[in-house]
Scaffold this motif. Structure first.
Motif, PDB file in Angstrom:
ATOM      1  N   LEU A  29       0.842  -1.202   0.000  1.00 32.10           N
ATOM      2  CA  LEU A  29       0.000   0.000   0.000  1.00 32.10           C
ATOM      3  C   LEU A  29       0.878   1.254   0.000  1.00 32.10           C
ATOM      4  O   LEU A  29       0.598   2.226  -0.689  1.00 32.10           O
ATOM      5  N   ARG A 343     -20.991  -1.271   8.123  1.00 33.97           N
ATOM      6  CA  ARG A 343     -19.845  -2.155   8.387  1.00 33.97           C
ATOM      7  C   ARG A 343     -19.795  -2.490   9.887  1.00 33.97           C
ATOM      8  O   ARG A 343     -19.499  -1.624  10.710  1.00 33.97           O
ATOM      9  N   SER A 353      -9.090  -4.693   9.693  1.00 30.29           N
ATOM     10  CA  SER A 353      -9.316  -4.294   8.306  1.00 30.29           C
ATOM     11  C   SER A 353      -9.987  -2.908   8.272  1.00 30.29           C
ATOM     12  O   SER A 353      -9.668  -2.081   7.416  1.00 30.29           O
ATOM     13  N   TYR A 354     -10.845  -2.617   9.257  1.00 28.17           N
ATOM     14  CA  TYR A 354     -11.438  -1.269   9.362  1.00 28.17           C
ATOM     15  C   TYR A 354     -10.327  -0.228   9.613  1.00 28.17           C
ATOM     16  O   TYR A 354     -10.286   0.828   8.979  1.00 28.17           O
ATOM     17  N   LEU A 356      -7.200  -0.403   8.906  1.00 25.85           N
ATOM     18  CA  LEU A 356      -6.327  -0.244   7.733  1.00 25.85           C
ATOM     19  C   LEU A 356      -7.004   0.700   6.719  1.00 25.85           C
ATOM     20  O   LEU A 356      -6.376   1.620   6.197  1.00 25.85           O
ATOM     21  N   ASP A 357      -8.302   0.502   6.503  1.00 24.08           N
ATOM     22  CA  ASP A 357      -9.016   1.344   5.535  1.00 24.08           C
ATOM     23  C   ASP A 357      -9.215   2.768   6.055  1.00 24.08           C
ATOM     24  O   ASP A 357      -9.018   3.738   5.330  1.00 24.08           O
ATOM     25  N   GLU A 358      -9.592   2.887   7.309  1.00 23.88           N
ATOM     26  CA  GLU A 358     -10.067   4.174   7.819  1.00 23.88           C
ATOM     27  C   GLU A 358      -8.932   4.992   8.451  1.00 23.88           C
ATOM     28  O   GLU A 358      -8.928   6.217   8.340  1.00 23.88           O
ATOM     29  N   HIS A 360      -5.557   4.047   8.029  1.00 26.09           N
ATOM     30  CA  HIS A 360      -4.307   3.702   7.340  1.00 26.09           C
ATOM     31  C   HIS A 360      -3.248   3.245   8.342  1.00 26.09           C
ATOM     32  O   HIS A 360      -2.096   3.655   8.283  1.00 26.09           O
TER      33      HIS A 360
END
Ligand code: PMP
Ligand code: GLU
Length: 402
Positions: A29, A343, A353-354, A356-358, A360
């Protein structure tokens, strides 16, 4: 063409190392331009100390570029014995030492040599991801003991005794622990030792984080409890964590001659010797590396304090202060069932995973270590990133609806 019919079932059944998978995802990423802060990686961010690098360069110039003895060069085996005597009060002779391609390889050799179909191996949860995978690859069965029932992750003699059957062969002990940072006290080590002696078991003591112990905590090798313990213990260590040498791939075991010799035999058919140049560098690390390790240890302790304080300031997180290693392992399950839009966070994988997305921020789900109520954050990263990353995590958690 589908090649899956060629691949054997035991490999299909084996999971990926989640610590490696998540670290690699974070790196990818970053390459794509996403500003990810990785708390996933279990490796020091420091560079290998200069004297160790110089030793490696000199060893290339001196022509140490050929195969060595499978078990390692004499100088390194002697340095391992000197280190075990100096730091751990353990007397070993060089023929009781095997050098391998990292402590992970050492552990692999041990599993292949000791475990067979039907054998049971006791592992304390939370555990390092690789232990069950290697035990299962050997055909044996990992038997887990949950230590999170006690807020201090104390080992319980009753739990241990209840887990032992006539198929139990060994106990794997990791102190300081990856992922919890727990350093076992003498009383707990005595429980394990007594159990091993009474039930005729082998103790595998993974001491790779030995040098990274904080405050006034004292590290103690279980084999040092007495000759009756030492004779059934394989002590595992390496240079990766203490000397920032993860890429050099040198680990070692010291233990009963017969077992070490069986490990040498499989290594002779699998990899031969570990890298010759890295072996020379490891001699320098073990004999002359303590000052560098101490500098890194102090910095890890500073980061730990900031990380643990910041984690405990996040609603839903509670983190005990790790006494060693470079991981924080907060309990986060009060957040489960909270949601961000549609979610829903149901477990540690969803939460990571939340985040990582929200936010970073890359964290490893506790499920990978057998404890789904937790997540792991490594503080082997610079202080600025820790502060920024933790602030982002806090903001992302605040967005979750109760
Ligand atoms: N044991 C534990 C608990 C670890 O965290 C690691 C890190 N990968 C290892 C062993 C293996 O270390 P290495 O193979 O890098 O020497
Ligand atoms: N031991 C480290 C960790 O737990 C490195 C990755 C691995 O070998 O699993 O993150």
């Amino acid at each position: 063409m589908d090649y899956s019919k060629f691949i054997v079932d035991k490999i299909k059944r084996m999971g990926e190392s989640q610590t490696i998978a998540i670290s690699e995802k974070a790196k990818q990423l970053k390459k794509q331009g996403v500003d990810v802060i990785s708390f996933a990686t279990g490796e020091p961010d420091f560079d290998t100390p200069d004297n160790i690098k110089e030793k490696a360069i000199a060893s290339i110039r001196a022509g140490h570029t050929k195969y060595t003895a499978v078990a390692g060069i004499d100088e390194l085996k002697a340095a391992v014995c000197a280190k075990l005597k100096r730091d751990n009060h353990l007397d070993y002779t060089p023929d009781q030492v095997l050098v391998s391609c990292g402590a992970k390889h050492t552990m692999y050799n041990i599993s292949q040599v000791l475990f067979d179909a039907g054998d049971e191996v006791i592992i304390f949860a939370p555990y390092w991801v690789t232990y069950p995978a290697q035990v299962q690859l050997a055909g044996a069965v990992p038997v887990f003991i949950d230590t999170t029932k006690s807020s201090d992750l104390t080992l319980s003699g009753d739990d241990l005794q209840n887990a032992i059957t006539d198929r139990t062969k060994a106990i794997i002990l990791c102190s300081p622990s990856n992922p919890s940072g727990k350093v076992y006290r003498q009383k707990e080590l005595e429980i394990v030792a007594r159990s091993a002696i009474e039930n005729d078991l082998i103790i595998i003591a993974d001491e790779i984080y030995e040098k990274l112990v904080f405050d006034d905590f004292k590290f103690l090798s279980i084999a040092a409890l007495g000759e009756d313990v030492k004779e059934r213990t394989i002590t595992v260590n390496g240079v990766a964590k203490a000397f920032a040498m993860t890429g050099w791939r040198i680990g070692y075991a010291a233990g009963p001659r017969q077992i070490i010799d069986a490990m040498r035999k499989i290594q002779g058919q699998a990899t031969s010797n570990p890298n010759s140049i890295a072996q020379h560098a490891a001699v320098e690390a073990l004999l002359e590396g303590s000052a560098s390790t101490e500098r890194m240890r102090k910095e890890f302790q500073r980061r730990r304090d900031v990380m643990v304080e910041s984690l405990n300031a996040i609603e839903g997180f509670s983190c005990r202060k790790p006494e060693g290693a470079f991981y924080a392992f907060p309990r986060v399950s009060p957040l489960y069932s909270r949601a961000f839009g549609d979610r829903i966070i149901k477990n540690s994988v969803d939460l990571c995973s939340y985040l990582l997305d929200e936010a970073h921020a890359a964290l490893v789900p506790g499920a990978a270590f057998g404890c789904d109520e937790y997540v792991r954050l490594s503080f082997a990263t610079d202080l600025e990133s820790i502060k920024t990353g933790l602030e982002r995590i806090k903001q992302a958690v605040e967005k979750l609806n109760a």
